[in-house]
Design an enzyme around this catalytic site. Structure first.
Site, PDB file in Angstrom:
ATOM      1  CE  LYS A 177      -2.026   2.844   2.115  1.00 36.70           C
ATOM      2  NZ  LYS A 177      -1.760   4.463   1.716  1.00 36.70           N
ATOM      3  CD  GLU A 252      12.296   3.907   9.356  1.00 42.02           C
ATOM      4  OE1 GLU A 252      12.156   4.724  10.295  1.00 42.02           O
ATOM      5  OE2 GLU A 252      12.715   3.855   8.087  1.00 42.02           O
ATOM      6  CB  CYS A 286      12.898   7.921   8.629  1.00 42.36           C
ATOM      7  SG  CYS A 286      14.052   6.871   7.796  1.00 42.36           S
ATOM      8  CD  GLU A 385       9.957  12.562  11.928  1.00 41.36           C
ATOM      9  OE1 GLU A 385       8.983  12.055  12.117  1.00 41.36           O
ATOM     10  OE2 GLU A 385      11.066  12.045  11.503  1.00 41.36           O
TER      11      GLU A 385
HETATM   12  O1  TXE Z   1       2.550   9.705   7.437  1.00 37.38           O
HETATM   13  P1  TXE Z   1       1.594   8.594   7.478  1.00 37.38           P
HETATM   14  P2  TXE Z   1       2.169  11.257   7.137  1.00 37.38           P
HETATM   15  C1  TXE Z   1       6.262  11.277   9.887  1.00 37.38           C
HETATM   16  C2  TXE Z   1       6.750  12.683   9.327  1.00 37.38           C
HETATM   17  C3  TXE Z   1       5.536  13.226   9.117  1.00 37.38           C
HETATM   18  C4  TXE Z   1       4.570  12.476   9.706  1.00 37.38           C
HETATM   19  C5  TXE Z   1       3.184  12.463   9.089  1.00 37.38           C
HETATM   20  O2  TXE Z   1       6.995  13.472  10.620  1.00 37.38           O
HETATM   21  O3  TXE Z   1       5.294  14.666   9.446  1.00 37.38           O
HETATM   22  O4  TXE Z   1       5.061  11.318   9.833  1.00 37.38           O
HETATM   23  O5  TXE Z   1       3.394  12.026   7.719  1.00 37.38           O
HETATM   24  C6  TXE Z   1      -0.521   4.878   5.510  1.00 37.38           C
HETATM   25  N1  TXE Z   1      -3.750   2.341   8.667  1.00 37.38           N
HETATM   26  N2  TXE Z   1       7.085  10.390   8.866  1.00 37.38           N
HETATM   27  O6  TXE Z   1       1.062  11.705   7.529  1.00 37.38           O
HETATM   28  O7  TXE Z   1       0.108   9.101   7.426  1.00 37.38           O
HETATM   29  C7  TXE Z   1      -0.384   6.283   4.737  1.00 37.38           C
HETATM   30  O8  TXE Z   1      -1.558   6.121   3.599  1.00 37.38           O
HETATM   31  C8  TXE Z   1      -2.662   2.074   7.689  1.00 37.38           C
HETATM   32  C9  TXE Z   1       7.904   9.480   9.054  1.00 37.38           C
HETATM   33  O9  TXE Z   1       2.152  11.270   5.429  1.00 37.38           O
HETATM   34  O10 TXE Z   1       2.088   7.723   8.637  1.00 37.38           O
HETATM   35  C10 TXE Z   1       1.130   6.042   4.005  1.00 37.38           C
HETATM   36  O11 TXE Z   1       0.997   4.966   2.972  1.00 37.38           O
HETATM   37  N3  TXE Z   1      -1.899   2.738   7.094  1.00 37.38           N
HETATM   38  C11 TXE Z   1       8.239   8.750   7.817  1.00 37.38           C
HETATM   39  C12 TXE Z   1       2.002   5.595   5.002  1.00 37.38           C
HETATM   40  O12 TXE Z   1       0.972   5.125   6.108  1.00 37.38           O
HETATM   41  C13 TXE Z   1      -1.896   4.135   7.425  1.00 37.38           C
HETATM   42  C14 TXE Z   1       7.800   8.734   6.579  1.00 37.38           C
HETATM   43  C15 TXE Z   1       2.664   6.750   5.881  1.00 37.38           C
HETATM   44  O13 TXE Z   1       1.776   7.867   6.014  1.00 37.38           O
HETATM   45  C16 TXE Z   1      -2.855   4.595   8.225  1.00 37.38           C
HETATM   46  C17 TXE Z   1       6.707   9.576   6.553  1.00 37.38           C
HETATM   47  C18 TXE Z   1      -3.670   3.696   8.982  1.00 37.38           C
HETATM   48  N4  TXE Z   1      -4.341   4.092  10.052  1.00 37.38           N
HETATM   49  C19 TXE Z   1       6.147  10.335   7.647  1.00 37.38           C
HETATM   50  N5  TXE Z   1      -2.522   6.001   8.347  1.00 37.38           N
HETATM   51  C20 TXE Z   1       9.652   7.937   7.981  1.00 37.38           C
HETATM   52  N6  TXE Z   1       9.723   7.006   8.948  1.00 37.38           N
HETATM   53  O14 TXE Z   1      10.350   7.978   7.088  1.00 37.38           O
HETATM   54  C21 TXE Z   1      -1.814   6.360   7.450  1.00 37.38           C
HETATM   55  N7  TXE Z   1      -1.465   5.146   6.711  1.00 37.38           N
END
Ligand code: TXE
Length: 493
Positions: A177, A252, A286, A385
């Site tokens: 996904k 992660e 990250c 972050e």
């Molecule tokens: O991430 P999301 P977002 C951090 C960074 C950023 C914050 C939010 O600080 O500002 O997270 O980013 C899926 N069930 N990182 O909102 O929402 C979503 O569709 C299942 C750190 O963009 O966590 C996407 O595919 N899946 C980071 C993925 O999760 C769900 C990288 C990441 O989106 C879900 C990105 C749910 N309930 C953001 N909710 C890193 N570690 O590198 C979301 N998703």
């Protein structure tokens, strides 16, 4: 402008959502929609997981020996290498990452498939030196079944490779996904999966939002393993969903990684490492080294050199190979970065450089490389972050204070240590609470080096020799070698 209309990949077929729903992806360089993707609903997710489960049970995959699985992975790596430029351009359109970064990252992707191809037939079990003379026992590593891989937008191809390659090497099947902000390259990758010869249903992709598509996937009863990279909120929801299917989970998440510069460091080298750590990928990484801890004896010298280099960074179109920093991947991220910088200044941080949207032609989501000087590690910019090009810098007096500040965070993903003192390297590497320590370097990655965090940065590791074992379950087989028949358990002898 005509949008590129993508389809999802389920059971070897290119399909729309059953109810026809779609969503658009916007190009961060100009804020305009450039592609549209199916918005998978529960029915579509069910179809993908069912296909993956059937493929898992299908002898064409189940009985394929490990060496043959390795060959398929190797072939996939070769095919990715032939599409490096095309995939890089696509990823740059989708998430605004610099073409020089996407080219480099995707150019290195085959190595992950080669590495795990080699591991496929080396997943050896053990014979157990039992304390029972009439028994022989051995262990095997078996695949888990359907793996759900949830990918964020910042490095879609890389973060797919570190999940997909070990999951397949171990004999699982996968439903990916991708992020709603960056799905294109993952779908493009499926053409290569097909071409490499993986049986239908072994790898599937559902596109959609986290809240519905991601949620339906992570709570599906047939999903046995969830590999998630993203933010803390999504992670908590994934953990809750995993309670429905008792799936194993690896997370992660982000970080607030310290980059620690001691007075005996090579300052020029440290400045380059810090720049790479926080301004590469516009800070949307990250492992971003977002907290700069600098010994007070070299603080002024370091800050002057850092500011000079930051001021010379060329911000511009991510497709232009001369650009050194591109836009934020989403407008939400841009607004968030802006708000966090404003809060930091309101809390007393001194703005040293940047701090506002960058003046680049068009409506792209650009933000300047930003440096904030702070004197309190508890202020929000030192604890939360940002996921943007914002470095906060703070002084320390001695090693003890540097260590205390480095560990004074809820996160623990990475840390950089800059010093020429070998003994200090070992003391600090041992004491800093982080899953990755980089000494006199930053952001080095390899299929051989595990990535993962301490504390709120998540659990489980990706890449590395043990990465593939996380996609297996251990079976212990007991064999009675006695020539005597098994005694009646209720007759006392
Ligand atoms: O991430 P999301 P977002 C951090 C960074 C950023 C914050 C939010 O600080 O500002 O997270 O980013 C899926 N069930 N990182 O909102 O929402 C979503 O569709 C299942 C750190 O963009 O966590 C996407 O595919 N899946 C980071 C993925 O999760 C769900 C990288 C990441 O989106 C879900 C990105 C749910 N309930 C953001 N909710 C890193 N570690 O590198 C979301 N998703």
């Amino acid at each position: 402008m005509t949008l590129s209309e993508y389809k999802m990949f389920i059971n070897g077929l290119w399909v729309d959502a059953q109810n026809g729903a779609r969503f658009d992806s916007l190009n961060p360089a100009n804020g305009e929609p450039w592609a549209s993707f199916p918005h998978a609903q529960e029915a579509d997710v069910n179809a993908a997981v069912d296909a993956a489960q059937k493929a898992f049970e299908n002898p064409a995959w189940r009985n394929l020996h490990a060496t043959a699985r390795g060959k398929l992975l190797r072939k996939l790596g070769d095919l990715i290498a032939t599409k490096q430029t095309q995939l890089a351009q696509l990823e740059t359109n989708d998430n605004g990452k610099l073409i020089r970064e996407t080219k480099g990252q995707i150019g290195y992707m085959p190595e992950f498939f080669y590495y795990y191809a080699g591991q496929a037939d080396k997943l050896e079990g053990q014979t157990l030196p039992l304390d029972k003379t009439d028994m022989f026992a051995y262990t095997t590593h078996e695949p888990l079944g359907v793996v759900a891989a949830i990918i964020p937008w910042n490095s879609p191809m890389y973060l797919t490779a570190v999940k997909l390659a070990p999951a397949l090497a171990a004999g699982n099947t996968v439903v990916l996904k991708p992020s709603e902000h960056a799905s294109a390259t993952i779908l493009e990758l499926m053409h290569l999966v097909q071409k490499a010869g993986f049986p239908d249903g072994v790898v599937n992709v559902v596109t959609g939002l986290g809240v519905d598509t991601g949620s339906a996937l992570t709570k599906h009863p047939l999903v046995r393993r969830i590999a998630f990279t993203g933010g803390g909120e999504g992670a908590k929801s994934v953990i809750k969903n995993s309670a429905e299917n008792l799936a194993q989970v690896s997370l992660e998440l982000g970080g607030k990684s310290p980059n620690i510069i001691f007075e005996d460091a090579d300052i020029g080298s440290a400045v380059n490492g810090v720049i790479a750590g926080i301004f590469a990928a516009s800070g949307q990484s990250c492992v971003a080294g977002s907290r700069l801890l600098v010994q007070d004896t070299v603080y002024d010298e370091f800050l002057t050199a850092l500011k000079t280099r930051a001021a010379s960074i060329i911000i511009g179109d991510p497709l232009d190979p001369t650009s050194e920093m591109g836009p934020m991947a989403t407008q939400t991220q841009l607004t968030l970065v802006e708000r966090m910088v404003a809060t930091a200044i309101a809390q007393g941080a001194e703005l040293i450089h940047g701090g506002k949207r960058a003046a680049v032609a068009g409506d792209g989501w650009y933000f300047e490389p930003t440096i904030l000087a702070v004197n309190d590690n508890q202020c929000s910019i030192m604890q939360e972050e940002v996921f943007g090009p914002v470095a906060s810098i703070m002084r320390f007096k001695d090693e003890a204070e540097a260590l205390a500040l480095a560990n004074d965070t809820e996160f623990g993903l990475a840390a950089g240590i800059w010093t020429r003192d070998n003994a200090r390297v070992h003391r600090m590497s041992k004491a800093v609470q982080a899953g990755i320590i980089w000494v006199n370097t930053y952001r080095a990655v390899s299929p051989m080096g595990a990535i993962g965090g301490y504390k709120a940065s998540g659990y489980g590791r990706e890449s590395g020799i043990d990465g593939v074992k996380d996609y297996t379950q251990l079976k212990t087989v007991w064999i009675n070698t006695s020539s005597e028949p098994m005694a009646d358990p209720f007759v006392m002898r």
